[in-house]
Design an enzyme around this catalytic site. Sequence first.
Site, PDB file in Angstrom:
ATOM      1  N   SER A  23      11.714  63.165  -7.550  1.00 54.14           N
ATOM      2  CA  SER A  23      10.791  62.646  -6.542  1.00 54.14           C
ATOM      3  C   SER A  23       9.984  61.463  -7.074  1.00 54.14           C
ATOM      4  CB  SER A  23       9.821  63.751  -6.125  1.00 54.14           C
ATOM      5  OG  SER A  23       8.857  63.234  -5.247  1.00 54.14           O
ATOM      6  N   SER A  48       7.026  61.886  -2.614  1.00 60.66           N
ATOM      7  CA  SER A  48       6.197  62.888  -1.938  1.00 60.66           C
ATOM      8  C   SER A  48       5.550  62.258  -0.711  1.00 60.66           C
ATOM      9  CB  SER A  48       5.120  63.419  -2.873  1.00 60.66           C
ATOM     10  OG  SER A  48       5.729  64.159  -3.908  1.00 60.66           O
ATOM     11  N   MET A  73       0.587  56.540  -9.831  1.00 58.19           N
ATOM     12  CA  MET A  73       0.878  55.753  -8.634  1.00 58.19           C
ATOM     13  C   MET A  73      -0.158  56.057  -7.551  1.00 58.19           C
ATOM     14  SD  MET A  73       3.528  53.979  -9.055  1.00 58.19           S
ATOM     15  CE  MET A  73       4.279  53.664 -10.570  1.00 58.19           C
ATOM     16  N   LEU A  75       0.361  58.570  -5.236  1.00 59.49           N
ATOM     17  CA  LEU A  75       1.127  59.024  -4.069  1.00 59.49           C
ATOM     18  C   LEU A  75       1.189  58.014  -2.920  1.00 59.49           C
ATOM     19  CD1 LEU A  75      -0.042  62.779  -3.904  1.00 59.49           C
ATOM     20  CD2 LEU A  75       2.174  61.927  -4.713  1.00 59.49           C
ATOM     21  N   CYS A 131       1.232  67.268  -8.660  1.00 62.69           N
ATOM     22  CA  CYS A 131       0.885  65.885  -8.991  1.00 62.69           C
ATOM     23  C   CYS A 131      -0.432  65.907  -9.748  1.00 62.69           C
ATOM     24  CB  CYS A 131       0.744  65.047  -7.715  1.00 62.69           C
ATOM     25  SG  CYS A 131       0.093  63.408  -8.070  1.00 62.69           S
ATOM     26  N   GLY A 245      12.216  64.220 -18.867  1.00 60.10           N
ATOM     27  CA  GLY A 245      12.741  63.519 -20.034  1.00 60.10           C
ATOM     28  C   GLY A 245      14.245  63.549 -20.209  1.00 60.10           C
ATOM     29  N   GLY A 266      14.375  60.933 -13.520  1.00 60.29           N
ATOM     30  CA  GLY A 266      13.325  60.020 -13.084  1.00 60.29           C
ATOM     31  C   GLY A 266      13.280  58.805 -13.993  1.00 60.29           C
TER      32      GLY A 266
HETATM   33  C1  LIG Z   1       6.767  56.403 -11.184  1.00 58.01           C
HETATM   34  C2  LIG Z   1       6.827  57.868 -10.955  1.00 58.01           C
HETATM   35  C3  LIG Z   1       6.475  58.384  -9.711  1.00 58.01           C
HETATM   36  C4  LIG Z   1       6.537  59.770  -9.465  1.00 58.01           C
HETATM   37  N1  LIG Z   1       6.206  60.241  -8.222  1.00 58.01           N
HETATM   38  C5  LIG Z   1       6.303  61.578  -7.966  1.00 58.01           C
HETATM   39  C6  LIG Z   1       6.041  62.096  -6.669  1.00 58.01           C
HETATM   40  O1  LIG Z   1       5.706  61.369  -5.730  1.00 58.01           O
HETATM   41  N2  LIG Z   1       6.167  63.431  -6.482  1.00 58.01           N
HETATM   42  C7  LIG Z   1       6.565  64.298  -7.468  1.00 58.01           C
HETATM   43  O2  LIG Z   1       6.686  65.487  -7.227  1.00 58.01           O
HETATM   44  N3  LIG Z   1       6.850  63.811  -8.701  1.00 58.01           N
HETATM   45  C8  LIG Z   1       6.721  62.497  -8.979  1.00 58.01           C
HETATM   46  N4  LIG Z   1       7.019  62.023 -10.242  1.00 58.01           N
HETATM   47  C9  LIG Z   1       7.489  62.965 -11.271  1.00 58.01           C
HETATM   48  C10 LIG Z   1       8.996  62.944 -11.384  1.00 58.01           C
HETATM   49  O3  LIG Z   1       9.601  63.360 -10.191  1.00 58.01           O
HETATM   50  C11 LIG Z   1       9.506  63.813 -12.540  1.00 58.01           C
HETATM   51  O4  LIG Z   1       9.267  65.169 -12.234  1.00 58.01           O
HETATM   52  C12 LIG Z   1       8.839  63.497 -13.864  1.00 58.01           C
HETATM   53  O5  LIG Z   1       8.716  62.098 -14.026  1.00 58.01           O
HETATM   54  C13 LIG Z   1       9.600  64.063 -15.069  1.00 58.01           C
HETATM   55  O6  LIG Z   1      10.919  63.622 -15.122  1.00 58.01           O
HETATM   56  P1  LIG Z   1      11.451  62.329 -15.953  1.00 58.01           P
HETATM   57  O7  LIG Z   1      10.990  62.486 -17.352  1.00 58.01           O
HETATM   58  O8  LIG Z   1      12.917  62.359 -15.762  1.00 58.01           O
HETATM   59  O9  LIG Z   1      10.805  61.143 -15.311  1.00 58.01           O
HETATM   60  C14 LIG Z   1       6.946  60.648 -10.501  1.00 58.01           C
HETATM   61  C15 LIG Z   1       7.288  60.121 -11.748  1.00 58.01           C
HETATM   62  C16 LIG Z   1       7.230  58.756 -12.001  1.00 58.01           C
HETATM   63  C17 LIG Z   1       7.596  58.238 -13.369  1.00 58.01           C
END
Ligand SMILES: Cc1cc2nc3c(=O)[nH]c(=O)nc-3n(C[C@H](O)[C@H](O)[C@H](O)COP(=O)(O)O)c2cc1C
Lengths: 306, 272
Positions: A23, A48, A73, A75, A131, A245, A266
């Site tokens: 997300s 989200s 960010m 949201l 969040c 990660g 992500g």
């Molecule tokens: C730029 C950015 C925006 C994100 N926005 C949301 C969001 O709107 N809702 C949510 O549940 N997680 C959000 N996340 C969290 C990611 O969905 C993910 O769970 C988290 O970054 C860990 O995974 P990763 O290490 O692969 O990035 C965001 C992460 C990043 C880096």
Amino acid sequence: MKSNSLETHIAGLHLNSPTMLASGIMSYSVDFFQRIAKEGVGGIVTKSIGLESRKGFENPTIVQINNGFINAMGLPNPGIASYANEIKKAKNVLNIPLIVSVYGFSIEEYETVAKKAINYGADAVELNVSCPHVKDTGLEIGQNPEKLFRAIKKVKNNVKKPVIVKLSPNVTNITEFATIAVEAGADALTATNTIHAMAIDIESTKPILSNIFGGFSGPPIKPIILRCVYELFKTVTVPIIGSGGITNWRDAIEFMLAGASAIQIGTAIALQNTKVFNDINKGIKSYLKKKRFKNVEQIVGLSQKI
Amino acid sequence: MSAYLRKYNIMRTIPILNIKTENQTTKTITFNDKLCSRAKPGQFIMLWIPRVDEIPLSIMNSQKGEVSVTVKAVGSATNSLNSMKKGQNIGVRGPFGNWFSTRSNKCLLIGGGVGIVPLYFLLKKIVGDDKQITFINGAKTENELLFMSSIKILCKNQTILSTTEDGSYGYKGIITESLTKILRQEKFDIIYACGPESMMRNVFDIAELYKIPLEASLERLMRCGIGLCGSCVIGQYRVCRDGPIFNSKQLRKIQDEFGFSRLDFNGKKIPI
Ligand SMILES: Cc1cc2nc3c(=O)[nH]c(=O)nc-3n(C[C@H](O)[C@H](O)[C@H](O)COP(=O)(O)O)c2cc1C
Ligand SMILES: Cc1cc2nc3c(=O)[nH]c(=O)nc-3n(C[C@H](O)[C@H](O)[C@H](O)COP(=O)(O)OP(=O)(O)OC[C@H]3O[C@@H](n4cnc5c(N)ncnc54)[C@H](O)[C@@H]3O)c2cc1C
Ligand code: FES
């Protein structure tokens, strides 16, 4: 037809590959969803979405620390009414599950937005109760056992599609919250959202993010989130989706061995670009072949047998 | 092609080395940064004004470790940046994005307003390369035509066509009229464009008509700058990561949006 060793299932959703989009990453354009669908993404979780549109925070909204990112960010999203068009368009052109991530400033808002998302065509919802950087939503629900239970229950009672709950790692004992989520009716759990964090610039002596605090993601958090998944698999019986990660197929396998039925990507989209989905899927496939597994579902939780 | 190097995205905080006033609204700010001094024309940086904002800016020039950006004051961040003093700290990450190709021989550069910035950098890089260059610049009025004296020196054996809307300098009219006029008489290997999006859309339509390859530098709202957040998306592309330079083939794929709509800070599609 040749069987697809990457095929997996989450709470009734059929995924052609276990590699999903997390997300908040590149969620505003269905054309972009189509682009990563060509790379083999197994399912898409949207940004989200809330009841009203939100501008998000001023920049800087993201800062890189080694090879991880802290983001706040705030949201930003167009609100569910506006996003309806994207959901409908996405359902028209994509043949992979579309999961709409939902947040609210009250339990009623979670319910309203989730209901609307499903009505517009979403295959499931993922409740963002984790969040870490926006006041009065997300973590403030996800860290409060009573509110968490009521929010999930309320959504569950009012939608007929799977309800996935995205947990926070920012709690003393994640298994307690997972148990509550499952008791309230969660069909699957995403583990986890980002870790509450900050960064200070020593030259100007100021915090870098405009919101001061944000959520840490990317390779540095992987061992922590992996531990969460391992603990959750011991505690709950619903499927777990790993998020934190994951950048390559080795990470993905590690998460599945810990107990994840699928994984979300992500930060790795910045680090590896959109080909990351294809690279991970190819890597998983050859691993399964080498180890003589027929299907990816056979390795879920395998590391628990010690 | 654009490459993402992790070290480019680590923010460096550095003092402003020099500030030059270009006109009433526009200043050029110079600082020292090794990574940015390797930037190619068309690339941009994210510049942090501590506790105010972080904004994308094209690189205007780089030489011997010194990097310059040219900023037009249009709102709170750009106004506050343009009122900073020499020695004050700014944060820089980048360079990001792709760059203009430099293979073609007979080149036409067309830029409006502050959009001239990346084209000026391109001009400096290619002018010595035995190319035939036509530079069309345009603005509302004479003192908004940026870098005129340097452009005249750089282009002494080349063609410069200036246009102002009020006729205070060069041709009176809009910049795309000059483009049509010259394309009726001459053929070019490539057109490079940067400026207001409505102008670039016109340039695109004209280039298609005359079948000349175009590379246009696009602008969208930016937050992460590295292809993660989705703020800058246009069709299947991210302006920060897949652009900011798009060629004719790519522009055709986004022609429903290019010149017509963009996302606002809420991620809602709005008209341009
Ligand atoms: C730029 C950015 C925006 C994100 N926005 C949301 C969001 O709107 N809702 C949510 O549940 N997680 C959000 N996340 C969290 C990611 O969905 C993910 O769970 C988290 O970054 C860990 O995974 P990763 O290490 O692969 O990035 C965001 C992460 C990043 C880096
Ligand atoms: C790749 C790229 C290169 C650019 N190069 C230059 C340059 O060389 N010189 C120059 O003067 N300007 C350049 N800009 C535009 C510059 O980033 C905006 O003028 C600046 O962000 C405005 O901020 P503000 O707070 O002063 O104005 P605001 O009042 O906040 O906004 C004015 C307008 O600026 C734009 N804008 C605001 N915030 C952003 C943002 N985070 N990202 C993108 N656009 C924004 C919006 O269109 C907005 O309507 C570039 C933009 C992009 C995307
Ligand atoms: S600015 Fe975040 S994807 Fe381009």
